[in-house]
Design a protein around this motif. Structure first.
Motif, PDB file in Angstrom:
ATOM      1  N   VAL A 166       8.210  15.518  17.762  1.00 38.10           N
ATOM      2  CA  VAL A 166       9.482  15.682  17.646  1.00 38.10           C
ATOM      3  C   VAL A 166       9.282  16.060  15.822  1.00 38.10           C
ATOM      4  CG1 VAL A 166      11.428  14.199  17.034  1.00 38.10           C
ATOM      5  CG2 VAL A 166       9.947  13.764  19.200  1.00 38.10           C
ATOM      6  N   ASP A 167       9.946  17.114  15.559  1.00 30.57           N
ATOM      7  CA  ASP A 167       9.601  17.594  14.264  1.00 30.57           C
ATOM      8  C   ASP A 167      10.580  16.699  13.190  1.00 30.57           C
ATOM      9  OD1 ASP A 167       8.072  19.813  14.842  1.00 30.57           O
ATOM     10  OD2 ASP A 167       9.592  20.889  15.400  1.00 30.57           O
ATOM     11  N   HIS A 168      11.823  16.325  13.729  1.00 25.30           N
ATOM     12  CA  HIS A 168      12.666  15.692  12.763  1.00 25.30           C
ATOM     13  C   HIS A 168      13.226  14.415  13.205  1.00 25.30           C
ATOM     14  CE1 HIS A 168      12.692  19.070  10.033  1.00 25.30           C
ATOM     15  NE2 HIS A 168      12.915  20.077  11.073  1.00 25.30           N
ATOM     16  N   PRO A 169      12.344  13.435  13.281  1.00 23.08           N
ATOM     17  CA  PRO A 169      12.573  12.265  14.023  1.00 23.08           C
ATOM     18  C   PRO A 169      13.844  11.571  13.189  1.00 23.08           C
ATOM     19  CG  PRO A 169      10.585  11.943  12.709  1.00 23.08           C
ATOM     20  CD  PRO A 169      10.953  13.513  12.652  1.00 23.08           C
ATOM     21  N   PRO A 170      14.623  10.885  13.856  1.00 23.69           N
ATOM     22  CA  PRO A 170      15.965  10.157  13.347  1.00 23.69           C
ATOM     23  C   PRO A 170      15.537   9.412  12.158  1.00 23.69           C
ATOM     24  CG  PRO A 170      16.021   9.819  15.625  1.00 23.69           C
ATOM     25  CD  PRO A 170      14.418  10.121  15.290  1.00 23.69           C
ATOM     26  N   LEU A 171      16.651   9.143  11.193  1.00 27.47           N
ATOM     27  CA  LEU A 171      16.431   8.342  10.037  1.00 27.47           C
ATOM     28  C   LEU A 171      16.774   6.932  10.354  1.00 27.47           C
ATOM     29  CD1 LEU A 171      18.147  10.650   7.592  1.00 27.47           C
ATOM     30  CD2 LEU A 171      15.847  10.117   7.645  1.00 27.47           C
ATOM     31  N   TRP A 172      17.237   6.513  11.647  1.00 28.91           N
ATOM     32  CA  TRP A 172      17.516   5.280  12.284  1.00 28.91           C
ATOM     33  C   TRP A 172      18.663   4.522  11.188  1.00 28.91           C
ATOM     34  CZ3 TRP A 172      16.369   5.460  16.970  1.00 28.91           C
ATOM     35  CH2 TRP A 172      15.114   6.234  17.410  1.00 28.91           C
ATOM     36  N   PHE A 173      18.034   3.513  10.446  1.00 32.91           N
ATOM     37  CA  PHE A 173      19.284   2.617   9.851  1.00 32.91           C
ATOM     38  C   PHE A 173      19.556   3.674   8.693  1.00 32.91           C
ATOM     39  CE2 PHE A 173      16.524  -0.834  11.637  1.00 32.91           C
ATOM     40  CZ  PHE A 173      17.399  -1.368  12.312  1.00 32.91           C
ATOM     41  N   ALA A 174      18.828   4.587   8.117  1.00 29.06           N
ATOM     42  CA  ALA A 174      19.364   5.435   6.947  1.00 29.06           C
ATOM     43  C   ALA A 174      20.035   6.514   7.500  1.00 29.06           C
ATOM     44  CB  ALA A 174      17.953   5.809   6.264  1.00 29.06           C
ATOM     45  N   GLY A 175      20.406   6.582   8.506  1.00 27.89           N
ATOM     46  CA  GLY A 175      20.925   8.022   8.918  1.00 27.89           C
ATOM     47  C   GLY A 175      22.619   7.835   9.257  1.00 27.89           C
ATOM     48  N   THR A 176      23.602   8.559   8.586  1.00 30.88           N
ATOM     49  CA  THR A 176      24.912   8.333   8.676  1.00 30.88           C
ATOM     50  C   THR A 176      25.283   8.372  10.213  1.00 30.88           C
ATOM     51  OG1 THR A 176      25.409  10.576   8.445  1.00 30.88           O
ATOM     52  CG2 THR A 176      25.887   9.078   6.598  1.00 30.88           C
ATOM     53  N   GLN A 177      24.475   9.162  11.041  1.00 26.04           N
ATOM     54  CA  GLN A 177      24.953   9.228  12.493  1.00 26.04           C
ATOM     55  C   GLN A 177      24.365   8.078  13.361  1.00 26.04           C
ATOM     56  OE1 GLN A 177      27.399  11.369  13.240  1.00 26.04           O
ATOM     57  NE2 GLN A 177      27.501  11.865  11.349  1.00 26.04           N
ATOM     58  N   THR A 178      23.251   7.438  12.860  1.00 27.22           N
ATOM     59  CA  THR A 178      22.445   6.552  13.704  1.00 27.22           C
ATOM     60  C   THR A 178      22.557   5.200  13.304  1.00 27.22           C
ATOM     61  OG1 THR A 178      20.334   7.557  12.280  1.00 27.22           O
ATOM     62  CG2 THR A 178      20.585   8.611  14.193  1.00 27.22           C
ATOM     63  N   ALA A 179      23.001   5.073  12.238  1.00 28.90           N
ATOM     64  CA  ALA A 179      22.831   3.430  11.373  1.00 28.90           C
ATOM     65  C   ALA A 179      23.742   2.471  12.649  1.00 28.90           C
ATOM     66  CB  ALA A 179      23.482   3.468  10.200  1.00 28.90           C
ATOM     67  N   ILE A 180      25.005   2.837  13.074  1.00 32.77           N
ATOM     68  CA  ILE A 180      25.400   1.926  13.992  1.00 32.77           C
ATOM     69  C   ILE A 180      24.794   1.863  15.205  1.00 32.77           C
ATOM     70  CG2 ILE A 180      27.566   1.627  15.111  1.00 32.77           C
ATOM     71  CD1 ILE A 180      29.233   2.469  13.006  1.00 32.77           C
ATOM     72  N   LEU A 181      24.151   2.770  15.768  1.00 33.14           N
ATOM     73  CA  LEU A 181      23.560   3.073  17.121  1.00 33.14           C
ATOM     74  C   LEU A 181      22.381   2.022  16.755  1.00 33.14           C
ATOM     75  CD1 LEU A 181      23.390   4.209  19.969  1.00 33.14           C
ATOM     76  CD2 LEU A 181      21.992   6.134  18.708  1.00 33.14           C
ATOM     77  N   THR A 182      21.618   2.354  16.064  1.00 38.33           N
ATOM     78  CA  THR A 182      20.341   1.516  15.731  1.00 38.33           C
ATOM     79  C   THR A 182      20.689   0.201  15.676  1.00 38.33           C
ATOM     80  OG1 THR A 182      19.421   3.439  14.683  1.00 38.33           O
ATOM     81  CG2 THR A 182      17.919   1.636  14.616  1.00 38.33           C
TER      82      THR A 182
END
Lengths: 315, 450
Positions: A166-182
């Motif tokens: 995976v070239d660009h793994p998610p930012l998890w808690f630090a990502g605007t699109q992934t914070a709530i999901l994580t």
């Protein structure tokens, strides 16, 4: 009939029995009251009174720290201000987004774990204890562990993802699109054992003869699950879904521990927003108005769920 | 009815906060039994003072109170608020709103002072001091925090100037001369580049993650965050330039951890003390860390120098705290006197800088000599070094924080929207535009719901 005769007490066996029964009923009622009273007093002081007080101050101008003597009635102005507050509006949507991720995942995870643990296998009791561990873990400890696991810089999750290409793994808690999901995923991990235990009890209440009859009829595993297990545990599912939904809006602790509403305000859910309004900005009345709006939203969702149960809950 | 209202609020709001001052933290640490007391036969006046648990437990605080009682005969009772930093104000606010009668409130910075002052919770001290013949203007001059022209609610109990601490070992290893005197941000960046060594995990620079850092250059240039009509001035190009400049230090030049790295790794404010950073830009309050070899053991030396400047804004950044008097204080004169005494004497106990401007050279040298003596001998920091870093006559002075009509909100909005640019999830223009829009919304909301 003389007056004396008319006033003579009735000592018939029926009357005595009736009196004793009434007396016993009264005693039981009094005992029940004594047992219920502590809860009732607590509920009034810590549940009802704060609710009505929040309702009361939501109509006042308690939006700077001032003496209570100087509070003034402002009608619906706090509620109207919510409509013009993009951050407050978005916080409700973020809470709702969290709920629609969290509740289904939590219910499915709890059910699947219960089905697995309901089977006979080696070290069954030990396995059940292991499954319970997330539920007894402290939320701060959980937040430390998951922050390290999901660290975009050298966290084990992204190291593994990078290793598998995976070239660009998610930012998890630090990502605007992934914070709530994580955050929802972590909350599911922490809370699914409760669903699991309740489902486990429900599964053990499903009569074995239903499965035996289905087997005789040649039912597949899936058919047994969908035609017997799921309908039989549907009252439990309903209970768990409705309590999980209500609980999902009370998500201050986990968001405060994991994201603090960030990055930016990407995960600033309603509970966090209310806290900030009240205790950082001293907008107590405005925050109370937001809480009342959230209460109405939860009430509506619960009412819809309650009304919809007729279609899928089998008592 | 008022009594009932107060009782309800006391129980409910304190319950919401989770801890009550009385239940969890309120302690009577008054040095009432001090042998130094000179007015033992008269019932002394007792005034109460909110302090953090950290300050309340320090022996110097007890000594300070004992000395004040010996001098004035007034008891100062500590009302310890659990927690540290600005977190305590959540509890203080609730206690005050519920009728708390604590006389003295510590104002940790300009935002806190501005919040309490604009909410009309503090007692103006001008008249009390004028009546007592106390010339605070001569004493504190430019360091006074004034509101609406001339009103003072507090006297500065110290002066914090932004400085650069540096790790001499990292400079020596990279063969870079130590910085001294006036220098520019370009020179700072060039120095940090030479110090940065990814193979050793060394960054040349470290900066705190405060809101100030996101508008540092604009602040040094003296650009106002509000327009004349009271709306946000964040569309001034200086704010955009500031945010972009800070972002590039971590994201492009990589001379310091990026914002994403700071947040996701939760890099603490005292990371410089690990010995992995060449320079640390921060307020002079940070001197406590190099002075504390027990908590921060090290075998490398530390130096300090003045804050770099931009050619367009040759200003240093300074801030000061102080104690203010609750408007509802029943002992306002005694409380104001303690504010005066504390502002004049706190540096003797805290080991920091005084905000007094009328000290002669001898007094001034004494203060710097005492501060220098607190540094470990290995650092070799002298009074002259401290003077050069902290007293910067070559520079003007600007405040650390944006305050104004939405002091808390403005900083929060800058941090929240600025963060999205810094972690690459919003363009620079969008972030600046969002800050301005949200700040204007907050300014409007402030007038709507009040």
């Amino acid at each position: 009939m003389s007056i004396l005769h008319r006033n003579k007490p009735d000592f018939s066996p029926e009357k005595i029995y009736k009196k004793r029964r009434l007396s016993l009923e009264k005693q039981e009622a009094r005992a029940a009251l004594v047992f219920v009273l502590p809860f009732f007093i607590g509920f009034v002081i810590f549940g009802l009174a704060p609710f009505f007080y929040a309702l009361y101050i939501s109509f006042m101008d308690f939006n700077s720290f001032k003496s209570l003597d100087s509070l003034k009635w402002t009608g619906l102005s706090n509620y109207k201000a919510i409509l013009n507050d993009s951050v407050a509006i978005s916080s409700y949507f973020k809470s709702f987004y969290y709920t629609i991720i969290y509740v289904p995942l939590l219910t499915v995870a709890g059910f699947l774990a219960a089905v697995l643990l309901n089977k006979s296998f080696y070290l069954k009791a030990f396995s059940r204890s292991l499954f319970l561990m997330p539920y007894v873990a402290n939320i701060v400890a959980i937040s430390i562990v998951f922050t390290m696991l999901f660290d975009p810089f050298g966290g084990i999750v992204n190291i593994v993802l990078t290793k598998i290409g995976v070239d660009h793994p998610p930012l998890w808690f630090a990502g605007t699109q992934t914070a709530i999901l994580t955050t929802a995923l972590v909350a599911v991990w922490a809370n699914f054992p409760f669903q699991m235990i309740v489902y486990l009890a429900a599964l053990q209440g499903v009569p074995r003869d239903l499965y035996e009859a289905a087997e005789i009829d040649g039912a597949t595993r899936w058919q047994k699950l969908s035609r017997i297990t799921l309908p039989m545990v549907s009252p439990t599912t309903f209970f768990l879904v409705i309590t999980a939904t209500i609980g999902s809006f009370q998500n201050f602790t986990i968001f405060n521990a994991l994201t603090r509403g960030g990055p930016g305000i990407a995960s600033r859910v309603a509970s966090l927003n209310m806290y900030e309004e009240a205790f950082s900005l001293n907008h107590y009345s405005y925050s109370a108005a937001q809480a009342i709006v959230l209460f109405v939203i939860i009430l509506l969702i619960s009412a819809i769920q309650w009304g919809g149960q007729k279609k899928w809950v089998h008592y | 009815m008022k009594v009932i209202k107060k009782a309800i609020l006391s129980s409910l709001l304190l319950g919401l906060v989770g801890t009550s001052l009385a239940g969890c933290g309120g302690t009577n640490n008054s040095p009432g039994d001090s042998p130094a007391s000179s007015n033992a036969s008269v019932d002394p006046v007792t005034i109460k003072w909110y302090v953090t648990s950290g300050n309340g437990n320090m022996p110097v605080t007890q000594q300070l109170l004992a000395d004040y009682k010996a001098e004035s005969g007034v008891n100062v009772e500590l009302q310890v608020v659990p927690g540290d930093g600005e977190a305590i104000y959540k509890k203080v606010d609730v206690d005050l709103s519920a009728g708390g009668d604590v006389d003295l409130i510590t104002m940790q910075n300009a935002i806190v002072l501005s919040k309490y002052a604009t909410n009309d919770w503090l007692l103006p001290l001008n008249d009390i001091y004028k009546e007592a013949g106390y010339d605070y203007e001569t004493k504190f001059g430019k360091n006074l925090n004034k509101f609406d022209g001339d009103t003072i609610y507090t006297l500065p109990d110290g002066l914090v100037s932004w400085v650069v601490f540096y790790n001499k070992k990292i400079f020596d290893d990279a063969n870079v001369p130590y910085p001294s005197g006036e220098w520019t941000w370009d020179q700072y960046i060039e120095t940090a580049k030479k110090l940065t060594d990814p193979s050793k995990g060394i960054y040349g620079s470290s900066m705190p993650d405060y809101d100030t850092i996101l508008y540092l250059l604009a602040q040094q240039q003296g650009v106002n965050a509000y327009k004349a009509d009271g709306t946000s001035n964040y569309d001034d190009p200086a704010f955009k330039e500031s945010l972009q400049w800070y972002g590039e230090l971590g994201n492009t030049l990589k001379i310091q951890p990026s914002w994403l790295e700071i947040k996701s790794k939760k890099i603490p404010y005292d990371a410089f003390m690990t010995g992995k950073y060449g320079m640390q830009l921060i307020g002079s309050w940070y001197t406590f860390a190099p002075q504390d070899l027990k908590t921060y053991p090290r075998d490398w030396k530390i130096g300090l120098t003045q804050i770099p400047v931009d050619p367009q804004g040759k200003n240093g950044i300074s801030t000061s705290g102080g104690i203010a008097v609750n408007k509802a204080s029943k002992h306002s004169k005694e409380a104001a006197d303690f504010v005066r005494w504390f502002a004049e004497n706190n540096y003797k106990y805290s080991g920091g800088m005084t905000a007094q401007v009328n000290l002669n050279d001898e007094e001034s040298n004494k203060i710097f000599t005492e501060i220098a003596a607190k540094f470990p001998a290995l650092d070799g920091i002298t009074a002259e070094d401290l003077k050069a870093a902290l007293v910067t006559p070559n520079l003007g002075a600007v405040p650390e924080k944006i305050t104004g009509s939405i002091p808390t909100d403005y900083g929060n909005i800058i941090l929240q929207e600025g963060e999205l640019y810094l972690v690459g999830q919003k363009s620079l223009d969008d972030a600046i535009s969002s800050i301005k829009t949200r700040a204007n919304e907050a300014i409007k909301k402030q007038s709507t719901i009040h």
